[in-house]
Design a protein around this motif. Structure first.
Motif, PDB file in Angstrom:
ATOM      1  N   ASP A   1       0.659  -1.132  -0.068  1.00 58.13           N
ATOM      2  CA  ASP A   1      -0.030   0.023   0.101  1.00 58.13           C
ATOM      3  C   ASP A   1       0.949   1.155  -0.053  1.00 58.13           C
ATOM      4  O   ASP A   1       2.072   1.283   0.385  1.00 58.13           O
ATOM      5  CB  ASP A   1      -1.014  -0.082   1.282  1.00 58.13           C
ATOM      6  CG  ASP A   1      -2.006  -0.893   1.320  1.00 58.13           C
ATOM      7  OD1 ASP A   1      -2.630  -1.015   0.198  1.00 58.13           O
ATOM      8  OD2 ASP A   1      -2.432  -1.561   2.312  1.00 58.13           O
TER       9      ASP A   1
ATOM     10  N   TYR B   1      -3.000   4.737  -4.542  1.00 57.70           N
ATOM     11  CA  TYR B   1      -4.615   5.129  -4.438  1.00 57.70           C
ATOM     12  C   TYR B   1      -4.630   6.568  -5.637  1.00 57.70           C
ATOM     13  O   TYR B   1      -5.592   6.738  -6.289  1.00 57.70           O
ATOM     14  CB  TYR B   1      -5.128   5.699  -3.202  1.00 57.70           C
ATOM     15  CG  TYR B   1      -5.243   4.280  -2.408  1.00 57.70           C
ATOM     16  CD1 TYR B   1      -6.185   3.326  -2.612  1.00 57.70           C
ATOM     17  CD2 TYR B   1      -4.104   3.879  -1.630  1.00 57.70           C
ATOM     18  CE1 TYR B   1      -6.179   1.950  -1.746  1.00 57.70           C
ATOM     19  CE2 TYR B   1      -4.202   2.901  -0.684  1.00 57.70           C
ATOM     20  CZ  TYR B   1      -5.191   1.779  -1.105  1.00 57.70           C
ATOM     21  OH  TYR B   1      -5.078   0.807  -0.435  1.00 57.70           O
TER      22      TYR B   1
ATOM     23  N   ILE C   1     -11.212   4.298  -2.491  1.00 58.69           N
ATOM     24  CA  ILE C   1     -10.913   3.539  -1.310  1.00 58.69           C
ATOM     25  C   ILE C   1     -12.148   2.203  -1.006  1.00 58.69           C
ATOM     26  O   ILE C   1     -11.696   1.330  -0.932  1.00 58.69           O
ATOM     27  CB  ILE C   1     -11.170   4.434   0.029  1.00 58.69           C
ATOM     28  CG1 ILE C   1      -9.808   4.902   0.200  1.00 58.69           C
ATOM     29  CG2 ILE C   1     -11.151   3.581   1.238  1.00 58.69           C
ATOM     30  CD1 ILE C   1      -9.647   6.230   1.179  1.00 58.69           C
ATOM     31  N   MET C   2     -13.392   2.898  -1.516  1.00 56.85           N
ATOM     32  CA  MET C   2     -14.614   2.047  -1.694  1.00 56.85           C
ATOM     33  C   MET C   2     -14.450   0.983  -2.524  1.00 56.85           C
ATOM     34  O   MET C   2     -14.594  -0.240  -2.212  1.00 56.85           O
ATOM     35  CB  MET C   2     -16.046   2.956  -1.725  1.00 56.85           C
ATOM     36  CG  MET C   2     -16.236   3.696  -0.531  1.00 56.85           C
ATOM     37  SD  MET C   2     -16.332   2.708   1.145  1.00 56.85           S
ATOM     38  CE  MET C   2     -17.447   1.376   0.647  1.00 56.85           C
TER      39      MET C   2
ATOM     40  N   GLU D   1     -11.571  -0.374  -3.540  1.00 56.39           N
ATOM     41  CA  GLU D   1     -10.470  -1.184  -2.993  1.00 56.39           C
ATOM     42  C   GLU D   1     -10.985  -1.975  -2.204  1.00 56.39           C
ATOM     43  O   GLU D   1     -10.802  -3.295  -1.955  1.00 56.39           O
ATOM     44  CB  GLU D   1      -9.490  -0.572  -2.419  1.00 56.39           C
ATOM     45  CG  GLU D   1      -8.184  -1.175  -1.909  1.00 56.39           C
ATOM     46  CD  GLU D   1      -7.544  -2.322  -2.966  1.00 56.39           C
ATOM     47  OE1 GLU D   1      -6.732  -3.121  -2.354  1.00 56.39           O
ATOM     48  OE2 GLU D   1      -7.571  -1.891  -4.119  1.00 56.39           O
ATOM     49  N   LYS D   2     -12.039  -1.620  -1.225  1.00 54.47           N
ATOM     50  CA  LYS D   2     -12.761  -2.388  -0.298  1.00 54.47           C
ATOM     51  C   LYS D   2     -13.589  -3.538  -0.794  1.00 54.47           C
ATOM     52  O   LYS D   2     -13.541  -4.758  -0.408  1.00 54.47           O
ATOM     53  CB  LYS D   2     -13.513  -1.566   0.634  1.00 54.47           C
ATOM     54  CG  LYS D   2     -12.852  -0.752   1.771  1.00 54.47           C
ATOM     55  CD  LYS D   2     -13.538  -0.004   2.681  1.00 54.47           C
ATOM     56  CE  LYS D   2     -12.754   0.665   3.836  1.00 54.47           C
ATOM     57  NZ  LYS D   2     -12.098  -0.404   4.602  1.00 54.47           N
ATOM     58  N   ARG D   3     -14.101  -3.399  -1.936  1.00 54.37           N
ATOM     59  CA  ARG D   3     -14.969  -4.278  -2.632  1.00 54.37           C
ATOM     60  C   ARG D   3     -14.128  -5.158  -3.155  1.00 54.37           C
ATOM     61  O   ARG D   3     -14.321  -6.555  -3.213  1.00 54.37           O
ATOM     62  CB  ARG D   3     -16.150  -3.716  -3.690  1.00 54.37           C
ATOM     63  CG  ARG D   3     -17.061  -2.789  -3.195  1.00 54.37           C
ATOM     64  CD  ARG D   3     -18.150  -2.202  -4.049  1.00 54.37           C
ATOM     65  NE  ARG D   3     -17.509  -1.388  -5.183  1.00 54.37           N
ATOM     66  CZ  ARG D   3     -17.515   0.099  -4.964  1.00 54.37           C
ATOM     67  NH1 ARG D   3     -17.761   0.479  -3.818  1.00 54.37           N
ATOM     68  NH2 ARG D   3     -16.909   0.796  -5.890  1.00 54.37           N
TER      69      ARG D   3
ATOM     70  N   GLU E   1     -11.100  -6.098  -2.170  1.00 51.39           N
ATOM     71  CA  GLU E   1     -10.579  -6.923  -0.914  1.00 51.39           C
ATOM     72  C   GLU E   1     -11.641  -7.878  -0.454  1.00 51.39           C
ATOM     73  O   GLU E   1     -11.086  -9.109  -0.156  1.00 51.39           O
ATOM     74  CB  GLU E   1     -10.104  -6.172   0.135  1.00 51.39           C
ATOM     75  CG  GLU E   1      -9.693  -6.948   1.220  1.00 51.39           C
ATOM     76  CD  GLU E   1      -8.977  -6.098   2.224  1.00 51.39           C
ATOM     77  OE1 GLU E   1      -8.882  -6.371   3.626  1.00 51.39           O
ATOM     78  OE2 GLU E   1      -8.107  -4.861   2.169  1.00 51.39           O
ATOM     79  N   GLU E   2     -12.806  -7.455  -0.506  1.00 51.11           N
ATOM     80  CA  GLU E   2     -13.919  -8.620  -0.017  1.00 51.11           C
ATOM     81  C   GLU E   2     -14.044  -9.724  -1.093  1.00 51.11           C
ATOM     82  O   GLU E   2     -14.253 -10.773  -0.516  1.00 51.11           O
ATOM     83  CB  GLU E   2     -15.366  -7.778   0.081  1.00 51.11           C
ATOM     84  CG  GLU E   2     -16.527  -8.643   0.631  1.00 51.11           C
ATOM     85  CD  GLU E   2     -16.037  -9.334   1.900  1.00 51.11           C
ATOM     86  OE1 GLU E   2     -16.742 -10.455   2.159  1.00 51.11           O
ATOM     87  OE2 GLU E   2     -15.242  -8.902   2.847  1.00 51.11           O
TER      88      GLU E   2
END
Length: 100
Positions: A28, A33, A47-48, A50-52, A54-55
């Motif tokens: 990171d 980003y 960020i959102m 990237e969170k999706r 990662e999930e």
């Protein structure tokens, strides 16, 4: 490296992949980003997304270990990765692929 979900759909191109212990390594940094920022997007959008991502990786059955430049410079990245590999080996019930 490419990581696919159970349906064969590409979900990620992780920085590092230890398939034997189902571990993904991600480096990171703020620059990462900034590079992911698309026209009209905010940092929060990146960020959102990237969170999706990662999930999706987790849903495919992988653990994720993350580190930044500071961990590389101060020498803690090796310990972070080692602990993640040991964690995954134990969770999967396999022998750790590293000397303990």
């Amino acid at each position: 490296m490419e990581l696919f979900d159970r349906n064969g759909i590409l979900i990620a191109r992780p920085d590092f992949l230890w398939e034997g212990v189902r571990l993904v390594g991600e480096v990171d940094g703020r620059w990462k980003y900034d590079e992911l920022l698309r026209h009209g997007e905010t940092s929060a959008d990146v960020i959102m997304r990237e969170k999706r991502r990662e999930e999706a990786i987790r849903q495919a059955g992988y653990w994720i270990v993350r580190w930044d430049w500071k961990a590389i410079v101060d020498g803690t990245v090796a310990s972070l990765v080692r602990q993640a590999i040991l964690h995954q080996a134990a969770a999967l019930g396999i022998a750790a692929p590293l000397p303990c």
